[in-house]
Design a protein around this motif. Structure first.
Motif, mmCIF file in Angstrom:
data_model
loop_
_atom_site.group_PDB
_atom_site.id
_atom_site.type_symbol
_atom_site.label_atom_id
_atom_site.label_comp_id
_atom_site.label_asym_id
_atom_site.label_seq_id
_atom_site.Cartn_x
_atom_site.Cartn_y
_atom_site.Cartn_z
ATOM 1 N N ILE A 52 0.237 -2.959 4.865
ATOM 2 C CA ILE A 52 1.334 -3.928 4.852
ATOM 3 C C ILE A 52 2.266 -3.729 6.050
ATOM 4 O O ILE A 52 3.408 -4.167 6.043
ATOM 5 C CB ILE A 52 2.121 -3.908 3.517
ATOM 6 C CG1 ILE A 52 2.588 -2.498 3.157
ATOM 7 C CG2 ILE A 52 1.254 -4.477 2.394
ATOM 8 C CD1 ILE A 52 3.514 -2.454 1.942
ATOM 9 N N LEU A 64 -4.455 -8.225 7.589
ATOM 10 C CA LEU A 64 -4.126 -8.597 6.222
ATOM 11 C C LEU A 64 -4.247 -10.120 6.135
ATOM 12 O O LEU A 64 -3.609 -10.834 6.921
ATOM 13 C CB LEU A 64 -2.695 -8.124 5.908
ATOM 14 C CG LEU A 64 -2.146 -8.291 4.502
ATOM 15 C CD1 LEU A 64 -2.989 -7.557 3.473
ATOM 16 C CD2 LEU A 64 -0.703 -7.761 4.443
ATOM 17 N N THR A 84 1.101 -9.774 -1.161
ATOM 18 C CA THR A 84 0.524 -8.456 -1.431
ATOM 19 C C THR A 84 1.455 -7.657 -2.332
ATOM 20 O O THR A 84 2.594 -7.399 -1.958
ATOM 21 C CB THR A 84 0.342 -7.687 -0.107
ATOM 22 O OG1 THR A 84 -0.359 -8.516 0.812
ATOM 23 C CG2 THR A 84 -0.430 -6.402 -0.327
ATOM 24 N N LEU A 162 -3.386 -9.948 -3.548
ATOM 25 C CA LEU A 162 -3.909 -8.601 -3.331
ATOM 26 C C LEU A 162 -2.926 -7.603 -3.928
ATOM 27 O O LEU A 162 -1.723 -7.712 -3.702
ATOM 28 C CB LEU A 162 -4.048 -8.346 -1.818
ATOM 29 C CG LEU A 162 -4.345 -6.917 -1.361
ATOM 30 C CD1 LEU A 162 -5.715 -6.463 -1.836
ATOM 31 C CD2 LEU A 162 -4.252 -6.823 0.165
#
Ligand code: ADP
Ligand code: MG
Length: 268
Positions: A52, A64, A84, A162
């Motif tokens: 991240i 990502l 995320t 995610l």
């Protein structure tokens, strides 16, 4: 179909002068549940932080949702992070707030939804993790397993595609840990979420992993199924599997089954 949600391309990561991971190659596809294992200090948490963009790659690329996190603008990175969920090791709930207020935090900061709608979303997330009845309590008033579930509800606040979980069952008893595993499976099966779960627990790996990734010596030493791992002759895999003889022994009647028996005994 095979959309890549998270990708590490020849990534080198470290802190100050010290490299931790020298060459990681890993791809996570939408809908997968990937377990990352490896000895303490091998760089598992480091990998999740890099996912991240909390830690820049020294070399290589971390992507990502197809976007290189190193070159993403601040706004774009915030958007990727909103997609995320991250369950940090040890959880990071604020003890002075109720769990309702804790779960509401990401919504207040990011969603721009009216308060009434936010409240309803928070209630739904707490119900999903089985904590609705405890919604007015603060973290110190809850058990360890409940705190983990509250942290999970917060990670789920923005309906992530995610979810990254760093040792979700560390410090929990086997029954509570098994309950958490079932919750993770449910997230994948009912909500179609992609999950990357760091764990040491072989019982968890047995229950949840589609795919097991073992990190050792600064790279991905193994990437395959648990049965494949058991047959692997790689030293890093055998070290990992054999370092915990008690749990390996429990793979016959699985720890999960024994945990369930224990639970019914307590209840009965
Ligand atoms: N903030 C930090 N600063 C310096 N070194 C760190 C930091 N975080 C982790 N490390 C070091 O990086 C290595 C990998 O840590 P970590 O990713 O937390 O391992 P794991 O999660 O696999 O146990 C360890 O040697 C650890 O001491
Ligand atoms: Mg860690």
């Amino acid at each position: 179909m095979d959309e890549l949600v998270l990708e590490y391309r020849d990534v080198m990561l470290g802190y100050e002068e010290a490299p931790v991971l020298t060459r990681v190659d890993l791809r996570v596809r939408r809908g997968e549940l990937v377990v990352i294992a490896g000895s303490s200090g091998c760089g598992k948490s480091t990998l999740l932080k890099a996912a991240i963009g909390l830690l820049p790659a020294w070399e290589g690329q971390v992507r990502l949702f197809g976007q290189d996190v190193a070159t993403a603008s601040e706004g774009r990175l915030a958007e990727l992070r909103a997609r995320t969920g991250m369950l940090f090791q040890g959880g990071v709930l604020i003890n002075s707030l109720t769990i309702t207020e804790n779960v509401a935090l990401p919504l207040e900061h990011r969603s721009g939804l009216p308060p009434r709608v936010q409240e309803e979303l928070v209630r739904m997330k707490l119900a999903l993790v089985g904590l609705e009845a405890h919604r007015h309590k603060t973290p110190p008033q809850l058990s360890g397993g409940m705190r983990k579930r509250a942290a999970l509800a917060r990670a789920l606040a923005l309906d992530p595609e995610l979810l990254l979980c760093d040792e979700p069952s560390a410090g929990l008893d086997p029954v509570t840990a098994a309950g958490l595993d079932e919750l993770l499976l449910h997230l994948r099966e009912a909500l179609g979420m992609t999950l990357v779960v760091v764990t040491h627990e072989l019982s968890s790996i047995e229950t949840i992993a589609d795919r097991l990734v073992i990190v050792a010596d600064g790279r991905v030493a193994f990437d395959g199924s648990l049965p494949q791992a058991k047959q692997s002759e790689l030293a890093a895999v055998q070290d990992f599997l054999q370092r915990r003889p008690a749990e390996v022994g429990a793979l016959g009647p699985s720890l999960l089954e024994r945990a369930r028996e224990g639970e019914s005994e307590v209840r009965g």
